[in-house]
Enzyme design. Sequence first.
Site, PDB file in Angstrom:
ATOM      1  N   THR A 131       0.841  -0.939   0.041  1.00 13.80           N
ATOM      2  CA  THR A 131      -0.058  -0.131   0.127  1.00 13.80           C
ATOM      3  C   THR A 131       0.875   1.073  -0.016  1.00 13.80           C
ATOM      4  O   THR A 131       1.832   1.566   1.176  1.00 13.80           O
ATOM      5  CB  THR A 131      -0.956   0.073   1.323  1.00 13.80           C
ATOM      6  OG1 THR A 131      -1.814  -1.129   1.133  1.00 13.80           O
ATOM      7  CG2 THR A 131      -1.821   1.406   1.274  1.00 13.80           C
ATOM      8  N   LYS A 157      -7.264   1.631  -2.580  1.00 10.86           N
ATOM      9  CA  LYS A 157      -7.021   1.174  -1.482  1.00 10.86           C
ATOM     10  C   LYS A 157      -7.112   2.263  -0.328  1.00 10.86           C
ATOM     11  O   LYS A 157      -7.309   1.973   0.803  1.00 10.86           O
ATOM     12  CB  LYS A 157      -5.409   0.625  -1.526  1.00 10.86           C
ATOM     13  CG  LYS A 157      -4.924   0.130  -0.103  1.00 10.86           C
ATOM     14  CD  LYS A 157      -5.748  -1.193   0.540  1.00 10.86           C
ATOM     15  CE  LYS A 157      -5.341  -1.637   1.948  1.00 10.86           C
ATOM     16  NZ  LYS A 157      -4.061  -2.206   1.808  1.00 10.86           N
ATOM     17  N   LYS A 189       0.825   4.744   8.196  1.00  9.77           N
ATOM     18  CA  LYS A 189       1.437   5.515   6.960  1.00  9.77           C
ATOM     19  C   LYS A 189      -0.047   5.574   5.817  1.00  9.77           C
ATOM     20  O   LYS A 189       0.203   6.428   4.921  1.00  9.77           O
ATOM     21  CB  LYS A 189       2.247   4.033   6.638  1.00  9.77           C
ATOM     22  CG  LYS A 189       3.010   4.106   5.376  1.00  9.77           C
ATOM     23  CD  LYS A 189       2.625   3.341   4.234  1.00  9.77           C
ATOM     24  CE  LYS A 189       2.803   1.817   4.475  1.00  9.77           C
ATOM     25  NZ  LYS A 189       1.800   1.142   3.571  1.00  9.77           N
TER      26      LYS A 189
END
Lengths: 301, 301
Positions: A105, A180, A248
Amino acid sequence: MKQFLPGTTRLGFIGTGVMGKSMLTHCINKGYVNPTIYTRTKEKAQPLIDLGAKFVETPREVAQNSDVIICIVGYPKDVRQVILDEKDGVISGIGKGSVIIDMTTSEPSLAREISEKAAEKGAHSLDAPVSGGDIGARNGTLTVMAGGEEEVFSAVQPLLASMGKALNYMGPAGNGQHTKMSNQILIATCMIGVVEGLLYAQKAGLDVEKVLTAVSAGAANSFSLQSYAPRILKRDFNPGFYVEHFVKDMGIALKESEEMGLNLPGLKLAKQLYDQLIEQGGAKYGTQALILALEKLNNIQ
Amino acid sequence: MKQFLPGTTRLGFIGTGVMGKSMLTHCINKGYVNPTIYTRTKEKAQPLIDLGAKFVETPREVAQNSDVIICIVGYPKDVRQVILDEKDGVISGIGKGSVIIDMTTSEPSLAREISEKAAEKGAHSLDAPVSGGDIGARNGTLTVMAGGEEEVFSAVQPLLASMGKALNYMGPAGNGQHTKMSNQILIATCMIGVVEGLLYAQKAGLDVEKVLTAVSAGAANSFSLQSYAPRILKRDFNPGFYVEHFVKDMGIALKESEEMGLNLPGLKLAKQLYDQLIEQGGAKYGTQALILALEKLNNIQ
């Protein structure tokens, strides 16, 4: 473009952490045997070496020996290093017609950059992050969200199908990552609701297990409630999905939102609360540990 | 305590709005025939009068003619008026051994007050708010969250079972309302995630329908996503659950939280965004209209 089938495809794999290890094991079991692999800590790759994987010293060598190179590492800076490094990166060793699949990701803009660099070499790339966590990886039931050329997506479908059950083609390079991000934004605020709902129930003196049963039957139900509320009640903060990785992801989503001029107050709040959790030492917990940040905010021991 | 069975129970019903009308129809169909009813606007009760309900002019008269009095109205102030008004309220006409069931989503403290007043008359009460919305009411599949004496809950189970499929006993008076508050807190922040996730996807230029398919398969899934995201994509803001009622619920949840010394930032944010939506004229929309508040915040037409 020919499909990359087991038996005839030379597979490369970079990053053999919790997710990568399970995913590559599935690929090997489906016939993508003797992959070439690289990971930062060789010891972690030993179980895969035992399954026939060949360990090399750089991502460049992985690329030199592979038709398809899958990458799943930690942060965008890691992706940049293993794929784009001019000396040792995948891109420095990739052959014409080969395909990079970055399943980390990571940033949509980085995905587009990789796509351009691959094209310069006559190669291809997909950004294909996954959802489903460690359990999805272990069971081969990940959801894949892929961006890139549709023809390339079709060509690697048999390989992706070894690891995931729902394979989604989302459009050009970067769109896998964007999808995502949308997924993570959904999860972020939902988790706030789960921990606040539980805290309220507890503080009101309710039997929280019974509350869970009652509310799960209706409009308050969610994957987060089903999966994480029971762990929270047991004070089980072991990671399915690490807090530091989620932070993150939310950081990327916030940065992308800002670049698009989009103000998302729920995402901002979630990021703040999780940042607080990291300050409390929760980086290596699972995302359900968010309740610790709310408890601290409320001086609950 | 004897069970209140169809055939021998004189049923009273107050409030025949969207929810009440469906719920009472189920009761009649299950054999609780010829109920005595009251509602503010008599015309709205006509379909029920056609089914054999007897309309009276005050909640007091409902109570005088009933063994069990169900109430489902709009706001806590309405509950207070129809149940506790000394001249015309249910409590002024209730008989010994009768049971009040307030199914309005209302204040836990008011539920306790009603319970005490009922006890003074030798009667009983339950706070039994529901979740499942208009569709749950229509299909008889509501989730009921009840507070009060357990014996009383058992005695009215056959009646509750006419309207709901999941009947949860949550403890003493007020605990039904507290459970519903926990439920609403869960929904509130989850809905923020749904609209922010969709906005992000749209702004990033993704095919939002495809994003929905991709994210629904995994950890981002929720009842809210399944039920409301498709309506948002069609710009269908018709009410399943009214914004103004949801704001009422969140107001109660915030007040209760504050009284318990609990700071819930997600709930606060949701309340702010929905307040904004009401300022924009969205009070009579369904809760999925939250996207309009986020669009306004971002100057999206």
